[in-house]
Motif scaffolding. Structure first.
Motif, short mmCIF file in Angstrom:
data_model
loop_
_atom_site.label_atom_id
_atom_site.label_comp_id
_atom_site.label_asym_id
_atom_site.label_seq_id
_atom_site.Cartn_x
_atom_site.Cartn_y
_atom_site.Cartn_z
N ARG A 71 -14.35 -25.32 89.70
CA ARG A 71 -13.72 -26.37 88.89
C ARG A 71 -12.65 -25.80 87.97
O ARG A 71 -11.55 -26.35 87.85
N ALA A 72 -12.94 -24.67 87.33
CA ALA A 72 -11.98 -24.07 86.40
C ALA A 72 -10.72 -23.61 87.13
O ALA A 72 -9.59 -23.81 86.64
N ILE A 73 -10.89 -23.01 88.30
CA ILE A 73 -9.73 -22.56 89.07
C ILE A 73 -8.92 -23.75 89.57
O ILE A 73 -7.68 -23.71 89.58
N THR A 74 -9.59 -24.82 89.96
CA THR A 74 -8.89 -26.03 90.41
C THR A 74 -8.05 -26.62 89.28
O THR A 74 -6.90 -27.04 89.50
N VAL A 75 -8.59 -26.63 88.06
CA VAL A 75 -7.82 -27.10 86.90
C VAL A 75 -6.64 -26.17 86.64
O VAL A 75 -5.51 -26.62 86.41
N VAL B 74 0.26 -11.72 92.21
CA VAL B 74 -1.17 -12.03 92.11
C VAL B 74 -1.83 -11.04 91.16
O VAL B 74 -1.65 -9.83 91.28
N LYS B 75 -2.57 -11.55 90.21
CA LYS B 75 -3.29 -10.73 89.24
C LYS B 75 -4.79 -10.93 89.44
O LYS B 75 -5.24 -12.01 89.82
N VAL B 76 -5.55 -9.90 89.17
CA VAL B 76 -7.00 -9.98 89.25
C VAL B 76 -7.57 -9.89 87.85
O VAL B 76 -7.36 -8.90 87.15
N HIS B 77 -8.27 -10.92 87.45
CA HIS B 77 -8.86 -10.98 86.10
C HIS B 77 -10.34 -10.67 86.17
O HIS B 77 -11.08 -11.22 86.99
N ARG B 78 -10.79 -9.77 85.30
CA ARG B 78 -12.21 -9.44 85.20
C ARG B 78 -12.81 -10.30 84.09
O ARG B 78 -12.48 -10.15 82.92
N MET B 79 -13.71 -11.20 84.47
CA MET B 79 -14.34 -12.12 83.54
C MET B 79 -15.81 -11.74 83.37
O MET B 79 -16.55 -11.66 84.35
N HIS B 80 -16.23 -11.49 82.14
CA HIS B 80 -17.63 -11.18 81.88
C HIS B 80 -18.39 -12.46 81.57
O HIS B 80 -17.98 -13.25 80.72
N ILE C 77 -9.64 -21.46 79.79
CA ILE C 77 -10.70 -22.46 79.95
C ILE C 77 -11.97 -21.93 80.61
O ILE C 77 -12.98 -22.63 80.67
N CYS C 78 -11.95 -20.68 81.10
CA CYS C 78 -13.04 -20.24 81.98
C CYS C 78 -14.38 -20.11 81.27
O CYS C 78 -15.43 -20.10 81.95
N HIS C 79 -14.39 -20.02 79.94
CA HIS C 79 -15.67 -19.92 79.23
C HIS C 79 -16.09 -21.25 78.59
O HIS C 79 -17.04 -21.29 77.81
N LYS C 80 -15.38 -22.32 78.95
CA LYS C 80 -15.74 -23.64 78.45
C LYS C 80 -16.60 -24.34 79.49
O LYS C 80 -16.17 -24.53 80.63
N ASN D 83 0.86 -17.30 86.69
CA ASN D 83 1.04 -18.52 85.91
C ASN D 83 -0.20 -19.42 85.95
O ASN D 83 -0.40 -20.25 85.06
N HIS D 84 -1.05 -19.27 86.93
CA HIS D 84 -2.32 -20.00 86.96
C HIS D 84 -3.40 -19.24 86.20
O HIS D 84 -4.30 -19.86 85.61
N LEU D 85 -3.31 -17.92 86.20
CA LEU D 85 -4.35 -17.11 85.59
C LEU D 85 -4.42 -17.30 84.08
O LEU D 85 -5.50 -17.29 83.50
N GLU D 86 -3.29 -17.47 83.44
CA GLU D 86 -3.30 -17.65 81.99
C GLU D 86 -4.08 -18.91 81.60
O GLU D 86 -4.84 -18.90 80.63
N GLU D 87 -3.89 -19.98 82.34
CA GLU D 87 -4.65 -21.20 82.06
C GLU D 87 -6.13 -21.01 82.38
O GLU D 87 -7.00 -21.49 81.64
N PHE D 88 -6.42 -20.29 83.45
CA PHE D 88 -7.81 -20.04 83.80
C PHE D 88 -8.51 -19.27 82.68
O PHE D 88 -9.64 -19.61 82.30
N LYS D 89 -7.86 -18.25 82.14
CA LYS D 89 -8.48 -17.46 81.08
C LYS D 89 -8.73 -18.31 79.84
O LYS D 89 -9.68 -18.06 79.09
#
Length: 450
Positions: free
Chosen positions: A274-278, A232-238, A445-448, A437-443
């Motif tokens: 929505r982004a996390i679900t995708v 599990v990785k924790v991503h900091r999103m601004h 799309i997360c700003h779209k 493996n989910h976090l890379e996809e989240f990063k």
């Protein structure tokens, strides 16, 4: 980051008049205290120099504990068998540490295992209800790791205490004083009126211990299969102010003129859900829900004082079919969040108090809280902790507020922390914990905004 522990001691309350209360006192936990997480929650505050010496911060803590006595107590079963806090001024843990390097090159940018070195260990269930660690860096910067037991205080009450600690360190009066009446404030109605289902919402039946009973085969394959082996990785999103403004406008674009636009919180949670679900690649037929903390202080009638010291939190659970969630607009998701939170109103809070206090079902059926930190994987669900309306930046020892506030490292997949930026410009940080493996996809799309 190599952290050297230099000292560890117990700090006891210091009373201004020099006279401590004559007798110890048992204060029963409220129904809200008992239904929340029974563990310590840790926060990290980073301060640029100049900072006062540790001795002044310690003195401020001792003075603040004299006002917030429950933090210096101990949790246990009182003489009447009820879960209570014993006010006996046993004290808080105070640790001093140092890092022989500048903070700029040592402090992680977001929650990671290294962050746990900046506060005392909380995974062993420490007896002290407050644990503090002051870590000095070679550049003069200071990291304050604060860990407080959740059953003593929710986010709002903790922020009030932290502000008081700062005032006491600056030799200013601790004002306003906390309202400490958790043992008597939330009385059930006579007769009780339980209007909502609270079993399997705030409380649940303990899972059977027999193998195979706790989850179905599909869930078991997910939790213990190959995907669960990813770290599990924790991503900091601004989220910049401009991004938040555009997101709110997009979410609110379909509302009729008679409706106010969605709030920052509703819009951001809807977008991230929505982004996390995708990113998790969840499809039609899978139900996904979000656990959202709801502060009852202004929702209950009469309102609970903002300075009430304790917990006044229940949860909202917006839910949706995953396929429908991602195929429809962010405004649709924001409406789900809005409705679920709005439903947790005074009638709901009062119904919970009656159920938890006087129905007898909790004890008779051996129910346990659904707030369970032992869960390692929340997928397909999320849990949101939002600090957007909580002034954790009010901790000021005399050199100004912190330039960074963040949670410690919680490797719980599906947890989401929303923290207002210390810039004070309307931007915020989101800390998102997902499988790698989910976090890379989240990063990606997360700003779209869609």
């Amino acid at each position: 980051m190599k952290v050297k522990i230099e000292s560890s001691k117990i700090v006891k309350p210091l009373y201004e008049d020099g006279e401590a209360p004559a007798h110890a006192e048992w204060v029963p936990l409220s129904v809200f205290d008992k239904v929340t997480y029974g563990e310590h929650v840790a926060l990290i505050f980073a301060f640029r120099p100049p900072n006062p010496p540790n001795s002044e911060v310690e003195l401020g803590l001792a003075k603040a504990l004299a006002v917030y006595r429950e933090w210096a107590g101990r949790i246990g079963d009182g003489p009447d068998g009820r879960r209570s806090v014993l006010l006996k001024d046993a004290g808080a843990r105070f640790v001093e540490a140092a890092v022989d390097a500048p903070m700029a090159v040592s402090l992680p940018s977001g929650p990671s295992p290294d962050v746990r070195r900046l506060h005392p260990r909380i995974d062993d269930g420490p007896v002290e209800l407050v644990q503090v660690q002051l870590t000095r860096f070679s550049c003069g910067s200071l990291a304050v790791g604060f860990a407080g037991h959740h059953q003593i205080a929710d986010g709002q009450a903790t922020a009030n205490f932290l502000a008081a600690w700062g005032l006491a360190t600056r030799r200013l009066p601790v004002s306003p004083a906390p309202v400490c009446d958790r043992g008597t404030r939330f009385s059930p109605r006579e007769p009780p009126v339980v209007l909502f289902p609270h079993q399997e919402v705030e409380y649940r039946t303990p899972a059977p211990n027999k193998e195979g009973d706790a989850m179905d085969k599909e869930q078991e394959e997910f939790v213990f299969g190959a995907v669960a082996q990813d770290k599990v990785k924790v991503h900091r999103m601004h989220l910049s102010k401009e991004f938040v403004v555009r997101l709110k406008a997009q979410a609110s674009s379909g509302l009729p003129p008679s409706r106010h636009g969605y709030t920052t919180f509703q819009s951001v949670v809807a977008h991230l859900w929505r982004a996390i679900t995708v990113a998790r690649r969840l499809g039609a037929g899978v139900t996904t829900k979000v656990r959202i903390s709801v502060n009852g202080r202004t929702r209950m009638h009469p309102p609970v004082p903002r300075d009430y010291f304790g917990n006044v939190v229940l949860w909202a659970f917006p839910r949706s079919d995953a396929g429908e969630l991602v195929s429809r607009s962010v405004g649709h998701a924001a409406e789900l969040v809005y409705r679920a939170v709005a439903d947790v109103d005074d009638a709901y809070f009062r119904s919970f108090v009656d159920f938890a206090s006087s129905s007898g079902a909790v004890e008779a059926e051996g129910l346990v809280p659904t707030a369970d930190s032992e869960q390692a994987v929340l997928c397909p669900d999320l849990e949101v902790d939002a600090w957007l309306g909580i002034n954790f930046h009010g901790l000021d020892f005399g050199g100004g507020g912190p330039f960074r506030v963040m949670p410690t490292y919680y490797p719980m997949e599906g947890s989401l922390f929303l923290v207002p930026s210390t810039l004070g410009d309307g931007s915020m940080e989101a800390y998102v914990a997902l499988f790698h493996n989910h976090l890379e996809e989240f990063k990606r799309i997360c700003h779209k905004i869609t």
